[in-house]
Design a protein around this motif. Structure first.
Motif, PDB file in Angstrom:
ATOM      1  N   ALA A  51       0.828  -1.145  -0.250  1.00  6.94           N
ATOM      2  CA  ALA A  51      -0.122   0.142   0.167  1.00  6.94           C
ATOM      3  C   ALA A  51       0.865   1.249  -0.057  1.00  6.94           C
ATOM      4  CB  ALA A  51      -0.985  -0.066   1.175  1.00  6.94           C
ATOM      5  N   ASP A  52       2.084   1.192   0.668  1.00  6.86           N
ATOM      6  CA  ASP A  52       2.820   2.386   0.584  1.00  6.86           C
ATOM      7  C   ASP A  52       3.397   2.556  -0.696  1.00  6.86           C
ATOM      8  OD1 ASP A  52       2.502   2.714   3.423  1.00  6.86           O
ATOM      9  OD2 ASP A  52       4.558   1.932   4.026  1.00  6.86           O
ATOM     10  N   LEU A  53       3.860   1.539  -1.299  1.00  8.13           N
ATOM     11  CA  LEU A  53       4.401   1.588  -2.790  1.00  8.13           C
ATOM     12  C   LEU A  53       3.228   2.070  -3.664  1.00  8.13           C
ATOM     13  CD1 LEU A  53       6.949  -1.407  -2.602  1.00  8.13           C
ATOM     14  CD2 LEU A  53       7.429   0.930  -2.439  1.00  8.13           C
ATOM     15  N   GLY A  55       0.779   3.965  -2.992  1.00  6.46           N
ATOM     16  CA  GLY A  55       0.534   5.118  -2.807  1.00  6.46           C
ATOM     17  C   GLY A  55       1.615   6.223  -3.203  1.00  6.46           C
ATOM     18  N   LEU A  56       2.982   5.501  -3.316  1.00  7.09           N
ATOM     19  CA  LEU A  56       4.079   6.394  -3.661  1.00  7.09           C
ATOM     20  C   LEU A  56       3.921   6.628  -5.381  1.00  7.09           C
ATOM     21  CD1 LEU A  56       6.617   8.055  -3.672  1.00  7.09           C
ATOM     22  CD2 LEU A  56       7.808   5.661  -3.651  1.00  7.09           C
ATOM     23  N   LEU A  57       3.696   5.583  -5.989  1.00  5.83           N
ATOM     24  CA  LEU A  57       3.298   5.645  -7.183  1.00  5.83           C
ATOM     25  C   LEU A  57       2.291   6.520  -7.834  1.00  5.83           C
ATOM     26  CD1 LEU A  57       3.996   1.663  -8.262  1.00  5.83           C
ATOM     27  CD2 LEU A  57       5.614   3.656  -8.482  1.00  5.83           C
ATOM     28  N   ASP A  58       1.081   6.345  -7.009  1.00  5.81           N
ATOM     29  CA  ASP A  58       0.175   7.272  -7.279  1.00  5.81           C
ATOM     30  C   ASP A  58       0.452   8.642  -7.129  1.00  5.81           C
ATOM     31  OD1 ASP A  58      -1.629   5.147  -7.959  1.00  5.81           O
ATOM     32  OD2 ASP A  58      -2.795   5.242  -5.842  1.00  5.81           O
ATOM     33  N   TYR A  59       1.170   9.086  -6.342  1.00  6.16           N
ATOM     34  CA  TYR A  59       1.637  10.450  -5.995  1.00  6.16           C
ATOM     35  C   TYR A  59       2.672  10.893  -6.995  1.00  6.16           C
ATOM     36  CZ  TYR A  59       4.011  14.457  -3.709  1.00  6.16           C
ATOM     37  OH  TYR A  59       4.598  15.730  -3.288  1.00  6.16           O
ATOM     38  N   CYS A  60       3.492  10.090  -7.462  1.00  4.47           N
ATOM     39  CA  CYS A  60       4.319  10.205  -8.707  1.00  4.47           C
ATOM     40  C   CYS A  60       3.699  10.478  -9.847  1.00  4.47           C
ATOM     41  CB  CYS A  60       5.553   9.521  -8.523  1.00  4.47           C
ATOM     42  SG  CYS A  60       6.524   9.671  -7.133  1.00  4.47           S
ATOM     43  N   GLY A  61       2.372   9.869 -10.155  1.00  3.63           N
ATOM     44  CA  GLY A  61       1.802   9.986 -11.367  1.00  3.63           C
ATOM     45  C   GLY A  61       2.103   8.741 -12.391  1.00  3.63           C
TER      46      GLY A  61
END
Length: 65
Positions: A51-53, A55-61
């Motif tokens: 879930a952390d990863l 979320g990070l990928l989502d944040y980075c587009g």
């Protein structure tokens, strides 16, 4: 996904990989380095780290990874 020592082993490769046209993301994962470190072992399960990863990928587009 790295502690400081793992980052050190990659820090020279990151610019080379990026120069080759790849996107490089080097997060400090929970409990590593100077990030927050939850005390409960359940916080480090596969589902939580995934879930952390995500979320990070989502944040980075990043749409696919």
């Amino acid at each position: 996904m790295a502690s400081r020592m793992l980052w050190f082993s990659w820090h020279r490769q990151i610019p080379v990989i990026a120069a080759a046209g790849y996107r490089v993301i080097a997060p400090s994962m929970r409990g590593m380095g100077q990030s927050e470190a939850p005390e409960e072992p359940e916080a480090y399960g596969v589902d939580e780290i995934t879930a952390d990863l995500v979320g990070l990928l989502d944040y980075c587009g990043v749409d696919n990874g």
